[in-house]
Enzyme design. Structure first.
Site, PDB file in Angstrom:
ATOM      1  N   LEU A  33       0.817  -1.223   0.000  1.00 40.63           N
ATOM      2  CA  LEU A  33       0.000   0.000   0.000  1.00 40.63           C
ATOM      3  C   LEU A  33       0.849   1.270   0.000  1.00 40.63           C
ATOM      4  CD1 LEU A  33      -2.867  -0.812   2.540  1.00 40.63           C
ATOM      5  CD2 LEU A  33      -2.704  -1.350   0.102  1.00 40.63           C
ATOM      6  N   HIS A  37      -3.310   4.013  -2.673  1.00 41.09           N
ATOM      7  CA  HIS A  37      -4.281   3.091  -2.066  1.00 41.09           C
ATOM      8  C   HIS A  37      -4.999   3.767  -0.897  1.00 41.09           C
ATOM      9  CE1 HIS A  37      -1.251   0.088  -3.663  1.00 41.09           C
ATOM     10  NE2 HIS A  37      -2.374  -0.372  -4.183  1.00 41.09           N
TER      11      HIS A  37
END
Ligand code: PAF
Length: 286
Positions: A33, A37
């Protein structure tokens, strides 16, 4: 946050959460991530009473010789980030759970799946649409969140949802960029320092195209030639494609007056990166 690895358990947890009222938002990811994200998770949190996310490095969307084996994986770091963003359910299935032995069914959006990245990565979009349709069946979200950086993916998923009557709204969130313009991507982690500097060429090429378009240039061929010139001037970078296409159908355009997606993919060293901009319709159209 509950971490769930079984599809059946995820299905019943999602049903229970939906039963508490309001819509369920889904943020599908392959992990590693970054701020891009997180922006999807925050958009989901802002619009949905409950948020589910998935973390699954989908083998079906990687071709032979691509980076499946070395794709960045950091389950514990990702888990903490999902939790900090208020995700209620995290679906992190093993490969055998998503594709049990004997799985034979694939979902493909014919015609669109072969465009842009689909041309240089055969089977890639079919892998994406197959895994996302499975996630939609398991989670049954009211809204699903994807990034504009993968503009072709978003267009293909929107078409898939429409064609297959998935009762889900596809929400596409803006590209998140580093201060020097590089679009955030899990694959940026592969870049060495010199490659990291060269990688800004994708955005520089798109900015050049944007400037020309803002100056009144509407010929896709002229815009593509100008963008390509910027990319090919950068040592160590190999252009895969730079194209001007219809944002909904991904079909090549000759003129940009009705609005256009300008998409680029290039190898910076061995790392393949993508980026894009949208040119708005010009007042006179055409
Ligand atoms: O955009 C991604 O990270 C992936 O393509 C997705 C949508 C999670 C499907 O594996």
């Amino acid at each position: 946050m509950r971490v769930i690895t079984s599809a059946e358990e995820m299905r019943s947890a999602c049903r229970a959460l939906r039963g508490q009222g309001g819509g369920l938002g889904l943020v599908p990811t392959m992990g590693a991530l970054h701020e891009g994200h997180l922006s999807l998770l925050r958009a989901a949190r802002a619009r949905c009473p409950a948020v589910a996310a998935s973390l699954f490095v989908n083998p079906l969307q990687f071709g032979p010789g691509e980076d499946l084996a070395r794709y960045p994986r950091d389950f514990e770091g990702d888990r903490r980030k999902f939790q900090a963003e208020g995700v209620e359910l995290l679906f992190a299935p093993p490969v055998e759970e998503m594709y049990p032995a004997g799985s034979r069914t694939l979902v493909a959006v014919e015609g669109m799946s072969e465009r842009l990245c689909g041309r240089s990565r055969p089977g890639h979009f079919r892998g994406v649409t197959t895994v996302v349709s499975k996630l939609f069946h398991i989670v049954e979200p009211g809204l699903a969140f994807f990034g504009q950086k993968d503009a072709a993916q978003a267009a293909i998923l929107r078409r898939m949802a429409r064609d297959l009557n998935f009762p889900v709204e596809i929400v596409v969130c803006p590209i998140v960029r580093e201060p020097d313009g590089l679009a955030m991507s899990s694959r940026n982690a592969y870049l060495g320092p010199a490659e990291r500097r060269s990688a800004t060429v994708l955005y520089r090429a798109l900015r050049r195209v944007q400037e020309l378009a803002q100056g009144g240039e509407r010929s896709a061929a002229a815009l593509v030639a100008a963008g390509r010139e910027v990319v090919t001037a950068e040592a160590g970078v190999r252009l895969d494609y730079l194209e001007v296409v219809d944002p909904d159908t991904l079909e090549p355009l000759a003129q940009t007056g009705r609005g256009a997606l300008v998409a680029v993919a290039a190898f910076v060293g061995a790392t393949r990166l993508i980026d894009n901009i949208v040119l708005p319709p010009s007042p006179a159209g055409g």
